[in-house]
Design a protein around this motif. Structure first.
Motif, short mmCIF file in Angstrom:
data_model
loop_
_atom_site.label_atom_id
_atom_site.label_comp_id
_atom_site.label_asym_id
_atom_site.label_seq_id
_atom_site.Cartn_x
_atom_site.Cartn_y
_atom_site.Cartn_z
N ALA A 52 0.83 -1.21 0.00
CA ALA A 52 0.00 0.00 0.00
C ALA A 52 0.87 1.26 0.00
CB ALA A 52 -0.93 0.00 1.21
N LEU A 53 1.97 1.22 0.73
CA LEU A 53 2.88 2.36 0.78
C LEU A 53 3.50 2.61 -0.60
CD1 LEU A 53 4.23 4.42 2.64
CD2 LEU A 53 5.94 2.69 3.19
N ARG A 54 3.94 1.54 -1.24
CA ARG A 54 4.53 1.68 -2.58
C ARG A 54 3.49 2.19 -3.57
NH1 ARG A 54 4.26 -1.22 -6.95
NH2 ARG A 54 3.44 -3.08 -5.93
N GLU A 55 2.30 1.66 -3.51
CA GLU A 55 1.24 2.08 -4.42
C GLU A 55 0.82 3.53 -4.16
OE1 GLU A 55 -1.69 -1.02 -3.95
OE2 GLU A 55 -0.73 -2.26 -5.50
N ARG A 56 0.83 3.93 -2.90
CA ARG A 56 0.52 5.33 -2.56
C ARG A 56 1.51 6.28 -3.22
NH1 ARG A 56 2.00 7.49 3.22
NH2 ARG A 56 3.88 7.99 2.07
N GLU A 57 2.76 5.83 -3.30
CA GLU A 57 3.80 6.66 -3.91
C GLU A 57 3.82 6.53 -5.43
OE1 GLU A 57 5.73 8.89 -2.23
OE2 GLU A 57 4.48 8.34 -0.51
N GLU A 58 2.98 5.64 -5.96
CA GLU A 58 2.82 5.45 -7.40
C GLU A 58 4.12 5.11 -8.12
OE1 GLU A 58 0.84 9.04 -8.69
OE2 GLU A 58 -1.08 8.34 -7.90
N VAL A 63 11.45 0.65 -9.00
CA VAL A 63 11.78 2.02 -8.61
C VAL A 63 11.83 2.13 -7.09
CG1 VAL A 63 10.96 4.42 -8.65
CG2 VAL A 63 10.87 3.03 -10.73
N PHE A 64 10.86 1.53 -6.41
CA PHE A 64 10.84 1.54 -4.94
C PHE A 64 12.12 0.92 -4.39
CE2 PHE A 64 8.93 0.23 -0.77
CZ PHE A 64 8.46 1.48 -0.38
N ALA A 65 12.54 -0.18 -5.00
CA ALA A 65 13.78 -0.86 -4.58
C ALA A 65 14.99 0.03 -4.79
CB ALA A 65 13.94 -2.17 -5.35
N LEU A 66 15.04 0.75 -5.90
CA LEU A 66 16.16 1.65 -6.16
C LEU A 66 16.26 2.75 -5.08
CD1 LEU A 66 15.96 2.06 -10.04
CD2 LEU A 66 17.81 0.98 -8.73
N TYR A 67 15.12 3.33 -4.72
CA TYR A 67 15.11 4.35 -3.68
C TYR A 67 15.59 3.79 -2.34
CZ TYR A 67 12.76 8.13 -6.21
OH TYR A 67 12.46 9.14 -7.08
N MET A 68 15.22 2.55 -2.06
CA MET A 68 15.55 1.94 -0.76
C MET A 68 16.92 1.26 -0.76
SD MET A 68 12.31 1.72 1.17
CE MET A 68 12.95 0.54 2.25
N ASN A 69 17.56 1.19 -1.93
CA ASN A 69 18.86 0.54 -2.10
C ASN A 69 18.80 -0.95 -1.74
OD1 ASN A 69 21.55 0.61 -2.91
ND2 ASN A 69 22.28 0.89 -0.82
N VAL A 70 17.75 -1.59 -2.22
CA VAL A 70 17.58 -3.04 -2.08
C VAL A 70 17.23 -3.60 -3.45
CG1 VAL A 70 16.83 -2.92 0.33
CG2 VAL A 70 15.12 -2.88 -1.48
N SER A 71 17.17 -4.91 -3.56
CA SER A 71 16.81 -5.51 -4.84
C SER A 71 15.30 -5.50 -5.04
CB SER A 71 17.33 -6.95 -4.91
OG SER A 71 16.59 -7.76 -4.02
N LYS A 72 14.89 -5.58 -6.30
CA LYS A 72 13.47 -5.66 -6.63
C LYS A 72 12.87 -6.92 -6.03
CE LYS A 72 10.17 -7.00 -9.87
NZ LYS A 72 9.63 -8.28 -9.46
N ILE A 96 9.32 7.03 4.80
CA ILE A 96 8.48 7.13 3.60
C ILE A 96 7.01 7.23 4.01
CG2 ILE A 96 7.68 5.90 1.54
CD1 ILE A 96 10.54 4.67 1.40
N LYS A 97 6.62 6.46 5.00
CA LYS A 97 5.23 6.50 5.46
C LYS A 97 4.86 7.89 5.97
CE LYS A 97 1.98 4.33 8.64
NZ LYS A 97 1.80 3.35 9.70
N GLN A 98 5.77 8.51 6.71
CA GLN A 98 5.50 9.82 7.31
C GLN A 98 5.63 10.98 6.32
OE1 GLN A 98 8.15 10.17 10.63
NE2 GLN A 98 7.09 8.62 11.84
N LYS A 99 6.70 10.93 5.49
CA LYS A 99 7.02 12.11 4.68
C LYS A 99 7.01 11.88 3.18
CE LYS A 99 9.68 14.12 8.37
NZ LYS A 99 10.76 14.98 8.73
N GLY A 100 6.79 10.65 2.76
CA GLY A 100 6.76 10.36 1.33
C GLY A 100 8.12 9.93 0.80
N LEU A 101 8.11 9.38 -0.38
CA LEU A 101 9.32 8.86 -1.01
C LEU A 101 10.34 9.95 -1.29
CD1 LEU A 101 10.39 6.12 -1.95
CD2 LEU A 101 9.41 6.55 -4.18
N SER A 102 9.88 11.16 -1.52
CA SER A 102 10.79 12.26 -1.79
C SER A 102 11.72 12.55 -0.61
CB SER A 102 10.02 13.52 -2.17
OG SER A 102 9.19 13.92 -1.11
#
Length: 105
Positions: A52-58, A63-72, A96-102
């Motif tokens: 849900a968090l990833r989908e909220r960030e669209e 891409v989510f993995a790249l931001y978090m520095n983990v594998s897909k 990310i939950k509190q302030k967003g992916l940015s």
């Protein structure tokens, strides 16, 4: 990594007790009790919450993995409940939950 406190008052108390611990006035067990009382606990994310968090960030899992520095594959396994994130990854998810992916971009 910076510490997150429940409030400014708890921050002041914890910093004072940390100084006392460094000076040898209180023992490690007592310091742990102050850590638990003053520091914000880390939230354990469920598979559904992560998705849900990833989908909220669209963003995609890649891409989510790249931001978090983990594998897909790690993101995929978290979202399916096969594995759970731990340590610094939980802190990043909380941020990310509190302030967003940015906030971690």
């Amino acid at each position: 990594m910076t510490k997150t406190y429940k409030s400014d008052a708890f921050a002041a108390i914890h910093e004072t007790m940390s100084g006392m611990y460094d000076a040898g006035v209180i023992d490690k067990k007592t310091m742990r009790q102050f850590d638990e009382a003053c520091l914000t606990p880390v939230h354990e994310f469920s598979a559904t919450e992560i998705k849900a968090l990833r989908e909220r960030e669209e963003v995609s899992q890649t891409v989510f993995a790249l931001y978090m520095n983990v594998s897909k594959d790690s993101v995929s396994q978290w979202e399916r409940g096969l594995k759970k994130p731990a340590g610094p990854t939980l802190k990043l998810l909380s941020l990310i939950k509190q302030k967003g992916l940015s906030a971690i971009a």
